[in-house]
Design a protein around this motif. Structure first.
Motif, PDB file in Angstrom:
ATOM      1  N   SER A 199       0.835  -1.196   0.000  1.00  0.00           N
ATOM      2  CA  SER A 199       0.000   0.000   0.000  1.00  0.00           C
ATOM      3  C   SER A 199       0.874   1.251   0.000  1.00  0.00           C
ATOM      4  N   GLY A 200       0.293   2.350  -0.482  1.00  0.00           N
ATOM      5  CA  GLY A 200       1.070   3.569  -0.691  1.00  0.00           C
ATOM      6  C   GLY A 200       1.617   4.213   0.563  1.00  0.00           C
ATOM      7  N   ASN A 201       1.074   3.861   1.742  1.00  0.00           N
ATOM      8  CA  ASN A 201       1.543   4.482   2.983  1.00  0.00           C
ATOM      9  C   ASN A 201       2.378   3.533   3.840  1.00  0.00           C
ATOM     10  N   GLU A 202       2.835   2.424   3.266  1.00  0.00           N
ATOM     11  CA  GLU A 202       3.647   1.463   4.031  1.00  0.00           C
ATOM     12  C   GLU A 202       5.023   2.051   4.352  1.00  0.00           C
ATOM     13  N   SER A 203       5.551   1.702   5.521  1.00  0.00           N
ATOM     14  CA  SER A 203       6.874   2.162   5.954  1.00  0.00           C
ATOM     15  C   SER A 203       7.963   1.272   5.369  1.00  0.00           C
ATOM     16  N   ASP A 204       9.072   1.907   4.945  1.00  0.00           N
ATOM     17  CA  ASP A 204      10.220   1.142   4.427  1.00  0.00           C
ATOM     18  C   ASP A 204      10.739   0.148   5.464  1.00  0.00           C
ATOM     19  N   LYS A 205      10.704   0.550   6.728  1.00  0.00           N
ATOM     20  CA  LYS A 205      11.233  -0.329   7.771  1.00  0.00           C
ATOM     21  C   LYS A 205      10.491  -1.662   7.793  1.00  0.00           C
ATOM     22  N   GLU A 206       9.187  -1.627   7.583  1.00  0.00           N
ATOM     23  CA  GLU A 206       8.382  -2.844   7.635  1.00  0.00           C
ATOM     24  C   GLU A 206       8.419  -3.606   6.314  1.00  0.00           C
ATOM     25  N   THR A 207       8.410  -2.877   5.188  1.00  0.00           N
ATOM     26  CA  THR A 207       8.374  -3.560   3.889  1.00  0.00           C
ATOM     27  C   THR A 207       9.662  -4.328   3.627  1.00  0.00           C
ATOM     28  N   ILE A 208      10.805  -3.742   3.997  1.00  0.00           N
ATOM     29  CA  ILE A 208      12.079  -4.433   3.754  1.00  0.00           C
ATOM     30  C   ILE A 208      12.157  -5.712   4.585  1.00  0.00           C
TER      31      ILE A 208
ATOM     32  N   TYR B 246      23.734 -13.055   1.707  1.00  0.00           N
ATOM     33  CA  TYR B 246      23.622 -11.837   2.501  1.00  0.00           C
ATOM     34  C   TYR B 246      22.455 -11.000   1.969  1.00  0.00           C
ATOM     35  N   HIS B 247      21.609 -10.539   2.878  1.00  0.00           N
ATOM     36  CA  HIS B 247      20.535  -9.618   2.526  1.00  0.00           C
ATOM     37  C   HIS B 247      21.053  -8.210   2.780  1.00  0.00           C
ATOM     38  N   VAL B 248      21.140  -7.423   1.718  1.00  0.00           N
ATOM     39  CA  VAL B 248      21.761  -6.105   1.792  1.00  0.00           C
ATOM     40  C   VAL B 248      20.677  -5.041   1.666  1.00  0.00           C
ATOM     41  N   ALA B 249      20.670  -4.093   2.589  1.00  0.00           N
ATOM     42  CA  ALA B 249      19.643  -3.048   2.577  1.00  0.00           C
ATOM     43  C   ALA B 249      20.248  -1.744   3.086  1.00  0.00           C
ATOM     44  N   ASP B 250      19.542  -0.642   2.814  1.00  0.00           N
ATOM     45  CA  ASP B 250      20.027   0.639   3.300  1.00  0.00           C
ATOM     46  C   ASP B 250      19.604   0.840   4.759  1.00  0.00           C
ATOM     47  N   SER B 251      19.844   2.032   5.272  1.00  0.00           N
ATOM     48  CA  SER B 251      19.671   2.260   6.713  1.00  0.00           C
ATOM     49  C   SER B 251      18.217   2.170   7.169  1.00  0.00           C
ATOM     50  N   ALA B 252      17.246   2.233   6.238  1.00  0.00           N
ATOM     51  CA  ALA B 252      15.840   2.106   6.639  1.00  0.00           C
ATOM     52  C   ALA B 252      15.568   0.754   7.284  1.00  0.00           C
ATOM     53  N   PHE B 253      16.330  -0.263   6.882  1.00  0.00           N
ATOM     54  CA  PHE B 253      16.156  -1.604   7.450  1.00  0.00           C
ATOM     55  C   PHE B 253      16.647  -1.684   8.892  1.00  0.00           C
ATOM     56  N   TYR B 254      17.663  -0.880   9.238  1.00  0.00           N
ATOM     57  CA  TYR B 254      18.399  -1.077  10.481  1.00  0.00           C
ATOM     58  C   TYR B 254      17.624  -0.501  11.663  1.00  0.00           C
ATOM     59  N   THR B 255      16.736  -1.328  12.225  1.00  0.00           N
ATOM     60  CA  THR B 255      16.013  -0.970  13.448  1.00  0.00           C
ATOM     61  C   THR B 255      16.161  -2.117  14.437  1.00  0.00           C
ATOM     62  N   ALA B 256      16.013  -1.813  15.709  1.00  0.00           N
ATOM     63  CA  ALA B 256      16.128  -2.842  16.752  1.00  0.00           C
ATOM     64  C   ALA B 256      15.106  -3.962  16.513  1.00  0.00           C
ATOM     65  N   LYS B 257      13.895  -3.595  16.134  1.00  0.00           N
ATOM     66  CA  LYS B 257      12.854  -4.601  15.902  1.00  0.00           C
ATOM     67  C   LYS B 257      13.236  -5.538  14.770  1.00  0.00           C
TER      68      LYS B 257
END
Length: 538
Positions: A189-198, A216-227
């Motif tokens: 959906s258009g309002n999904e967060s990058d943190k969750e989609t990645i 290796y799964h490579v992603a930008d900093s949007a992926f890097y959260t504690a959760k």
């Protein structure tokens, strides 16, 4: 009336580079996957595989028409040569396009693309050592129903990457291998967060892609959260840039300890251990000379602009009145803390006295008055702060939970992240016209997204094949700069085929198709690609 021998000037049709696209579709055996998943019914002249092939030809057609004008694309194209005997432009109408999009949507665009990848790519030696993951969003026009069917995304307002806040959008998540070939797609959906989609994409990849080598799964900093880190744990290997907002990363970037040289002499590094989010991981601080040079230019260019903004902010502070001198000095100190790049060239307080009663004239001796204070100040750059900011330009931190990965390997693997970003630029390139979305139902938009990524899949694999065969044989082709190269872009190769045409001559009373403008270098490219490509030009 008998046919007269000679050239039929009414029969000229374009083949161009579309024979290469058709050959790639055939060589990858995509039709077999589509026929198995979406079998043809008796009531339709064309199979879904044939329609999808036509859509790919349209999507990679380099035309100034949008995909929704699909039937018009084939007005001057050699349809029968590219799609099969007996197929005409009249067979390719809006209803046929919609029927195939609906069939893809009903089957599941992600599931169908997964089957194409599994059948066409994974059985080969075309590895997936690094899977690069990213998301982007696409603007759409038109109204969309509020009620959604099961599995449909919501076309809604979100954070636009194209600046079109006025348009609704959908999010496309994609994973590519180290060569830029897409392995997985999913719409959101258009309002999904990058943190969750990645995170969702990585979890689906773990379920669908199997590999004997370490991935290796490579992603930008949007992926890097504690959760996200806790969810994946220690056994799914990932590589990510650490957000600059994390205090630990900020401290590391400012270190004054010496950095060691990388194999690539444009970079230097310093390794550290971290337990961020309770996950054992390796953090590596890098300094990039090219990044430093880019950021330094931007830094110098913005100095004067930012100083003007700071002076505007200071004028607002100086317009305020304070009840006492300590309050005024504290406000000045707070402002300076918020703007550490500057220092006061001079700072003074002006005293303002007013009558407590609103009467004209100056207050008389002994008359009670109201006293307030205003700040008067000028600012200039703080040279020590600027020097420190310049020192840390070009620095960034990468993290991985594979502690055995060296700093050079970590950097090389992360730099491949540009592959998926190039893929998104490809999808949004106006010359390709595969990203223009003017459809009525969310389900069709999801299906069209699969077609868009399939175009990229075919494009990237064909470019890889051309370069590999040129390198294997030692052959070269002419580049845009008239030099010989073994690494042409496929877009340039396509451009070289732009004048290839089909025409008809009558020989001994028979109509015979011929191909014009196929020079030696074009024939060499087709020979390297193989018989499934050559057949469209013979």
């Amino acid at each position: 009336m008998p046919l007269v021998d000679g050239f039929d000037d009414t029969s000229i049709l374009s083949i161009g580079h579309l024979g290469i696209v058709a050959g790639a579709y055939d060589s990858l055996q995509i039709a077999a996957v589509i026929d198995a998943a979406l079998p043809k019914t008796r009531h339709h002249h064309l199979s879904h595989a044939q329609v999808l092939k036509a859509m790919v030809l349209n999507g990679l057609g380099f035309i100034e028409r949008r995909l929704y004008l699909f039937p018009d694309f084939f007005d001057d194209i050699a349809v029968e040569r590219l799609l099969g005997e007996g197929i005409t432009r009249d067979h390719l109408n809006d209803d046929v396009l919609g029927r195939t999009l609906d069939a893809i949507a009903a089957y599941g665009p992600t599931e169908l693309f997964n089957e194409i990848v599994a059948a066409c790519l994974l059985p080969t030696d075309f590895g997936a050592h690094c899977i690069h993951i990213d998301t982007t969003n696409f603007s759409v026009t038109g109204a969309y129903e509020a009620e959604l069917d099961v599995g449909e995304i919501e076309i809604t307002y979100g954070h636009p990457k194209d600046g079109r806040w006025d348009l609704k959008r959908f999010v496309l998540g994609m994973a590519s291998n180290q060569y830029g070939v897409p392995l997985f797609l999913q719409t959101f959906s258009g309002n999904e967060s990058d943190k969750e989609t990645i995170l969702t994409i990585i979890q689906h990849l773990n379920e669908n892609l199997r590999s004997d080598e370490k991935v290796y799964h490579v992603a930008d900093s949007a992926f890097y959260t504690a959760k996200n880190l806790k969810t994946l744990g220690q056994h799914t290997f990932w590589i990510s840039r650490v957000p600059a907002t994390i205090t630990e990363a900020q401290d590391l970037v400012r270190t004054e300890d010496p950095l060691l040289p990388c194999i690539d002499d444009r970079y230097s590094y310093q390794e550290h251990c971290s337990e961020y989010a309770g996950i054992r991981q390796k953090w590596v601080l890098y300094r990039s000379v090219p990044m430093y040079e880019r950021e330094e230019k931007t830094f110098e260019k913005n100095l004067a602009k930012n100083l003007d903004r700071a002076r505007t902010s200071l004028r607002k502070l100086c317009s305020r009145e304070f009840a006492c001198e300590p309050d005024a000095r504290m406000a000045a100190e707070i402002w300076l803390n918020k703007h550490p790049r500057y220092q006061f060239r001079n700072l003074d307080l002006a005293t303002i006295t007013r009558k407590q009663e609103k009467k004209r004239g100056r207050p008389k001796n002994g008359e009670p008055v109201q006293v307030s204070y205003k700040i008067t100040a000028e600012i200039e750059h703080n040279p020590a702060v600027l020097a420190e900011e310049r020192r840390i330009l070009g620095r960034f931190v990468l993290a991985t939970n594979d502690l055995a990965l060296s700093a050079d390997e970590l950097l090389a693997n992360y730099k491949g992240q540009g592959a998926v970003e190039r893929g998104f630029r490809f999808l949004k390139d106006k010359s390709f016209r595969v990203a223009e979305v003017f459809l009525k139902k969310p389900s069709r938009i999801q299906a069209l997204a699969m077609v868009m990524v399939l175009c990229l899949f075919i494009y990237a694999l064909t470019e890889f094949r051309v370069r590999r065969e040129l390198e294997r044989t030692g052959e070269t082709v002419t580049s845009q700069t008239k030099k010989q190269t073994q690494r042409p872009t496929l877009k340039w190769v396509f451009f070289r085929f732009r004048r290839v045409r089909e025409f008809v001559v009558v020989e001994e009373g028979r109509r015979v198709r011929r191909v014009a403008n196929l020079n030696e270098e074009l024939q060499k490219i087709l020979r390297l690609l193989g018989r499934e490509y050559e057949k469209y030009y013979t």
